[in-house]
Write an enzyme that holds these catalytic residues in place. Structure first.
Site, PDB file in Angstrom:
ATOM      1  CB  ILE A 275     -22.395   6.227   4.983  1.00 29.46           C
ATOM      2  CG1 ILE A 275     -23.654   5.890   4.161  1.00 29.46           C
ATOM      3  CG2 ILE A 275     -22.537   5.781   6.440  1.00 29.46           C
ATOM      4  CD1 ILE A 275     -24.023   4.413   4.120  1.00 29.46           C
TER       5      ILE A 275
ATOM      6  CG  ASP B  37      -2.084   0.968   1.082  1.00 28.46           C
ATOM      7  OD1 ASP B  37      -3.230   0.504   1.001  1.00 28.46           O
ATOM      8  OD2 ASP B  37      -1.836   2.196   1.025  1.00 28.46           O
TER       9      ASP B  37
ATOM     10  N   GLY C  12     -22.473  14.661 -13.872  1.00 24.94           N
ATOM     11  CA  GLY C  12     -22.626  13.323 -14.459  1.00 24.94           C
ATOM     12  C   GLY C  12     -23.143  12.276 -13.479  1.00 24.94           C
TER      13      GLY C  12
ATOM     14  NE  ARG D 175     -24.242   5.920  -5.998  1.00 27.16           N
ATOM     15  CZ  ARG D 175     -24.834   6.583  -7.015  1.00 27.16           C
ATOM     16  NH1 ARG D 175     -26.049   6.223  -7.418  1.00 27.16           N
ATOM     17  NH2 ARG D 175     -24.212   7.563  -7.620  1.00 27.16           N
TER      18      ARG D 175
ATOM     19  CB  THR E  56      -9.547   4.640 -14.390  1.00 26.82           C
ATOM     20  OG1 THR E  56     -10.164   4.863 -13.120  1.00 26.82           O
ATOM     21  CG2 THR E  56      -9.177   5.962 -15.044  1.00 26.82           C
ATOM     22  CE  LYS E  57     -11.809  -0.415  -9.697  1.00 20.70           C
ATOM     23  NZ  LYS E  57     -10.664  -0.971  -8.901  1.00 20.70           N
TER      24      LYS E  57
ATOM     25  CE1 TYR F 112     -12.932   4.072  -8.482  1.00 18.80           C
ATOM     26  CE2 TYR F 112     -15.317   4.210  -8.755  1.00 18.80           C
ATOM     27  CZ  TYR F 112     -14.198   3.544  -8.271  1.00 18.80           C
ATOM     28  OH  TYR F 112     -14.339   2.350  -7.598  1.00 18.80           O
TER      29      TYR F 112
ATOM     30  CB  ALA G 201      -8.441   1.706  -6.901  1.00 18.96           C
TER      31      ALA G 201
ATOM     32  CG  ASP H   6     -22.202  -1.026  -8.483  1.00 17.91           C
ATOM     33  OD1 ASP H   6     -21.363  -0.117  -8.345  1.00 17.91           O
ATOM     34  OD2 ASP H   6     -23.247  -1.105  -7.789  1.00 17.91           O
TER      35      ASP H   6
HETATM   36  P1  NAD Z   1      -9.819   3.461  -0.469  1.00 16.13           P
HETATM   37  O1  NAD Z   1      -9.628   4.740  -1.215  1.00 16.13           O
HETATM   38  O2  NAD Z   1     -10.379   3.483   0.912  1.00 16.13           O
HETATM   39  O3  NAD Z   1      -8.424   2.696  -0.375  1.00 16.13           O
HETATM   40  C1  NAD Z   1      -7.524   2.607  -1.454  1.00 16.13           C
HETATM   41  C2  NAD Z   1      -6.179   2.109  -0.910  1.00 16.13           C
HETATM   42  O4  NAD Z   1      -5.276   1.961  -2.031  1.00 16.13           O
HETATM   43  C3  NAD Z   1      -5.524   3.090   0.071  1.00 16.13           C
HETATM   44  O5  NAD Z   1      -5.018   2.387   1.193  1.00 16.13           O
HETATM   45  C4  NAD Z   1      -4.392   3.710  -0.745  1.00 16.13           C
HETATM   46  O6  NAD Z   1      -3.287   4.116   0.050  1.00 16.13           O
HETATM   47  C5  NAD Z   1      -4.029   2.572  -1.686  1.00 16.13           C
HETATM   48  N1  NAD Z   1      -3.400   3.036  -2.936  1.00 16.13           N
HETATM   49  C6  NAD Z   1      -3.844   4.023  -3.765  1.00 16.13           C
HETATM   50  N2  NAD Z   1      -2.996   4.180  -4.793  1.00 16.13           N
HETATM   51  C7  NAD Z   1      -2.010   3.246  -4.627  1.00 16.13           C
HETATM   52  C8  NAD Z   1      -0.857   2.897  -5.380  1.00 16.13           C
HETATM   53  N3  NAD Z   1      -0.528   3.540  -6.514  1.00 16.13           N
HETATM   54  N4  NAD Z   1      -0.067   1.893  -4.926  1.00 16.13           N
HETATM   55  C9  NAD Z   1      -0.378   1.243  -3.766  1.00 16.13           C
HETATM   56  N5  NAD Z   1      -1.442   1.535  -3.016  1.00 16.13           N
HETATM   57  C10 NAD Z   1      -2.258   2.529  -3.440  1.00 16.13           C
HETATM   58  O7  NAD Z   1     -10.694   2.552  -1.433  1.00 16.13           O
HETATM   59  P2  NAD Z   1     -11.794   1.449  -1.086  1.00 16.13           P
HETATM   60  O8  NAD Z   1     -13.108   2.094  -0.950  1.00 16.13           O
HETATM   61  O9  NAD Z   1     -11.286   0.571  -0.016  1.00 16.13           O
HETATM   62  O10 NAD Z   1     -11.805   0.635  -2.462  1.00 16.13           O
HETATM   63  C11 NAD Z   1     -10.903  -0.459  -2.655  1.00 16.13           C
HETATM   64  C12 NAD Z   1     -11.199  -1.106  -3.992  1.00 16.13           C
HETATM   65  O11 NAD Z   1     -12.551  -1.537  -4.023  1.00 16.13           O
HETATM   66  C13 NAD Z   1     -11.022  -0.174  -5.193  1.00 16.13           C
HETATM   67  O12 NAD Z   1     -10.438  -0.923  -6.238  1.00 16.13           O
HETATM   68  C14 NAD Z   1     -12.439   0.244  -5.536  1.00 16.13           C
HETATM   69  O13 NAD Z   1     -12.555   0.551  -6.902  1.00 16.13           O
HETATM   70  C15 NAD Z   1     -13.199  -1.016  -5.184  1.00 16.13           C
HETATM   71  N6  NAD Z   1     -14.624  -0.832  -4.832  1.00 16.13           N
HETATM   72  C16 NAD Z   1     -14.972   0.048  -3.851  1.00 16.13           C
HETATM   73  C17 NAD Z   1     -16.321   0.165  -3.487  1.00 16.13           C
HETATM   74  C18 NAD Z   1     -16.761   1.106  -2.377  1.00 16.13           C
HETATM   75  O14 NAD Z   1     -17.946   1.211  -2.108  1.00 16.13           O
HETATM   76  N7  NAD Z   1     -15.865   1.782  -1.668  1.00 16.13           N
HETATM   77  C19 NAD Z   1     -17.279  -0.610  -4.143  1.00 16.13           C
HETATM   78  C20 NAD Z   1     -16.882  -1.495  -5.143  1.00 16.13           C
HETATM   79  C21 NAD Z   1     -15.548  -1.601  -5.467  1.00 16.13           C
HETATM   80  O1  TDX Z   2     -21.543  14.486   0.613  1.00 13.89           O
HETATM   81  C1  TDX Z   2     -22.073  13.710  -0.199  1.00 13.89           C
HETATM   82  N1  TDX Z   2     -23.401  13.834  -0.483  1.00 13.89           N
HETATM   83  C2  TDX Z   2     -24.043  13.017  -1.361  1.00 13.89           C
HETATM   84  O2  TDX Z   2     -25.251  13.175  -1.580  1.00 13.89           O
HETATM   85  C3  TDX Z   2     -21.318  12.655  -0.859  1.00 13.89           C
HETATM   86  C4  TDX Z   2     -19.857  12.494  -0.583  1.00 13.89           C
HETATM   87  C5  TDX Z   2     -21.996  11.828  -1.730  1.00 13.89           C
HETATM   88  N2  TDX Z   2     -23.311  11.994  -1.989  1.00 13.89           N
HETATM   89  C6  TDX Z   2     -24.016  11.051  -2.881  1.00 13.89           C
HETATM   90  C7  TDX Z   2     -23.324  10.735  -4.184  1.00 13.89           C
HETATM   91  C8  TDX Z   2     -23.744   9.294  -4.438  1.00 13.89           C
HETATM   92  O3  TDX Z   2     -25.008   9.259  -5.082  1.00 13.89           O
HETATM   93  O4  TDX Z   2     -24.057   9.809  -2.170  1.00 13.89           O
HETATM   94  C9  TDX Z   2     -23.888   8.690  -3.045  1.00 13.89           C
HETATM   95  C10 TDX Z   2     -22.686   7.882  -2.606  1.00 13.89           C
HETATM   96  O5  TDX Z   2     -21.528   8.678  -2.858  1.00 13.89           O
HETATM   97  P1  TDX Z   2     -20.035   8.110  -2.580  1.00 13.89           P
HETATM   98  O6  TDX Z   2     -19.927   7.666  -1.164  1.00 13.89           O
HETATM   99  O7  TDX Z   2     -19.071   9.121  -3.091  1.00 13.89           O
HETATM  100  O8  TDX Z   2     -20.019   6.771  -3.447  1.00 13.89           O
HETATM  101  P2  TDX Z   2     -20.243   6.496  -5.027  1.00 13.89           P
HETATM  102  O9  TDX Z   2     -19.902   7.658  -5.842  1.00 13.89           O
HETATM  103  O10 TDX Z   2     -21.592   5.863  -5.180  1.00 13.89           O
HETATM  104  O11 TDX Z   2     -19.092   5.371  -5.253  1.00 13.89           O
HETATM  105  C11 TDX Z   2     -18.827   4.366  -4.251  1.00 13.89           C
HETATM  106  O12 TDX Z   2     -19.355   3.131  -4.627  1.00 13.89           O
HETATM  107  C12 TDX Z   2     -18.774   2.507  -5.742  1.00 13.89           C
HETATM  108  C13 TDX Z   2     -17.323   4.229  -4.014  1.00 13.89           C
HETATM  109  O13 TDX Z   2     -16.781   5.485  -3.634  1.00 13.89           O
HETATM  110  C14 TDX Z   2     -16.630   3.694  -5.233  1.00 13.89           C
HETATM  111  O14 TDX Z   2     -15.239   3.478  -4.971  1.00 13.89           O
HETATM  112  C15 TDX Z   2     -17.275   2.398  -5.629  1.00 13.89           C
HETATM  113  O15 TDX Z   2     -16.735   1.944  -6.840  1.00 13.89           O
END
Ligand code: NAD
Ligand code: TDX
Length: 332
Positions: free
Chosen positions: A189, A33, A273, A212, A151-152, A148, A80, A122
């Site tokens: 959240i 990391d 968007g 969501r 790129t995924k 974002y 990521a 998703d």
């Molecule tokens: P996060 O932002 O909390 O954590 C990302 C981690 O990756 C961090 O610890 C960061 O330091 C590390 N990182 C970033 N760039 C790096 C690099 N170049 N080299 C090494 N480490 C690096 O993200 P998350 O919410 O835990 O998401 C993790 C994975 O799950 C991602 O691939 C995201 O696309 C996927 N995902 C997230 C959600 C969600 O709801 N958060 C849902 C579906 C999929």
């Molecule tokens: O302050 C806020 N108010 C608000 O209404 C923020 C930060 C978000 N939102 C809305 C935007 C979205 O509709 O809430 C929803 C959730 O937002 P995020 O927590 O930013 O998540 P989202 O954009 O849905 O993406 C998340 O789920 C899919 C993760 O961040 C991604 O990494 C994952 O791929």
């Protein structure tokens, strides 16, 4: 003993997976990391030293990645840039980490013939209408909306190409929105929970009709471990727990649970968007691999998440001011 390399293991979901593996298997975990603003070593606290090796480094570092792949049996790739709003502000790190980083790992998986599991979202499928009876499945066409998610999507397609062209032993999972402890305060959240704790009014983008499909991070982790154990090479699995809720309802649940009036929040500028609705059909994972989520009740999971943020201010406080300053600059 199985040795697993977890990229991004100091992030929200990666650290959940590391805890899950240590608690439910006898595997040894190496975390790679970079500790960007989103990574936090404290998210791995409590894991015995003989089960975990932590390496601070970048997944685009070819030599480092190469050496770590020689030491493990399998790799689970979480690292990521993960936040849509950041990708609208500055897309470059998303291309570097999500595309070039995944490419770097795939080349190592190819040269060292290692089992590789790619974590995706998703959001690669774009969005659905609110009244669409269909949900995303493994055959839904890709249509990402944001820097974002594009790129995924690109990283998923690289994995598919490395499977087909080079025979890399890889699987992919695309999961819906995660919630739970250790999530960065930039996300919806935890942002609202920590706003209430700090006496800042919560912020809802637009009218808040966007939907969501929420899943607890620990259920995501159990699904990934199931795929790593039993998944078919080359296959994609969607992960979801039938947790659709619109943002306004989630906001009201948070406020009610925290003893505030249900309307004690501000409507702010909508996300550019902004995807309207995500919804996952996880039938393939459930029927073919026998996985099921454990957190059936979103309200209960949300209440325990709120409780965690109340008790762990030391974990999130260092990020809060910078996060709110970023949003203030965007009118959000
Ligand atoms: P996060 O932002 O909390 O954590 C990302 C981690 O990756 C961090 O610890 C960061 O330091 C590390 N990182 C970033 N760039 C790096 C690099 N170049 N080299 C090494 N480490 C690096 O993200 P998350 O919410 O835990 O998401 C993790 C994975 O799950 C991602 O691939 C995201 O696309 C996927 N995902 C997230 C959600 C969600 O709801 N958060 C849902 C579906 C999929
Ligand atoms: O302050 C806020 N108010 C608000 O209404 C923020 C930060 C978000 N939102 C809305 C935007 C979205 O509709 O809430 C929803 C959730 O937002 P995020 O927590 O930013 O998540 P989202 O954009 O849905 O993406 C998340 O789920 C899919 C993760 O961040 C991604 O990494 C994952 O791929």
């Amino acid at each position: 003993m199985t040795r697993i390399l977890v990229t991004g293991g100091a992030g929200f979901i990666g650290s959940s997976f590391v805890h899950h593996v240590v608690e439910n298997t006898d595997a040894h975990v190496t975390v790679l990391d970079k500790l960007t603003y989103a990574g936090n070593r404290a998210s791995l606290a409590g894991i015995p030293a003989d089960r975990l090796r932590f390496v601070r480094g970048d997944i685009t570092d070819v030599d480092l990645v190469d050496s770590l792949f020689t030491e493990v049996d399998s790799v689970v790739h979480y690292a990521a840039e993960s936040h849509n709003d950041n990708s609208l502000h500055d897309p470059r790190p998303f291309l570097e980490t999500n595309i070039v980083g995944t490419y770097t790992l795939l080349e190592a998986a190819r040269h060292h013939n290692r089992r590789f599991h790619h974590i995706s979202t998703d959001e690669v499928y774009g969005d659905l209408e609110l009244d669409d009876p269909d949900r995303f499945t493994e055959s839904t066409p890709y249509a990402p909306s944001s820097p974002y998610s594009s790129t995924k999507a690109g990283s998923d397609l690289l994995v598919r190409a490395w499977v087909r062209s080079f025979g890399v032993h890889a699987t992919i999972s695309n999961c819906s929105n995660n919630y739970g402890p250790y999530q960065h305060v930039e996300k919806f959240i935890p942002r609202q929970i920590t706003n209430v704790i700090r006496g800042i009014r919560p912020k809802l983008y637009g009218a808040g009709h966007n939907v969501r499909d929420w899943i607890h991070a620990d259920d995501h982790s159990s699904a990934v471990l199931t795929i790593l154990d039993k998944g078919t090479i080359g296959e994609t699995y969607l992960i979801g727990a039938d947790g659709e809720k619109d943002n306004k309802s989630v906001m009201e649940l948070i406020l009610t649970e925290m003893g505030q009036p249900m309307d004690a929040y501000d409507h702010v500028i909508d996300r550019a968007g902004h995807d309207l609705r995500y919804a996952i059909d996880s039938t393939k994972l459930r029927t073919e691999l026998g996985w099921a989520p454990k957190y059936g009740n979103f309200e209960a999971g949300l209440a325990s998440t709120i409780d965690w943020y109340k008790k762990n201010e030391a974990w999130w406080a260092p990020s809060k001011d910078a996060t709110e300053a970023f949003y203030a600059g965007r009118g959000q």
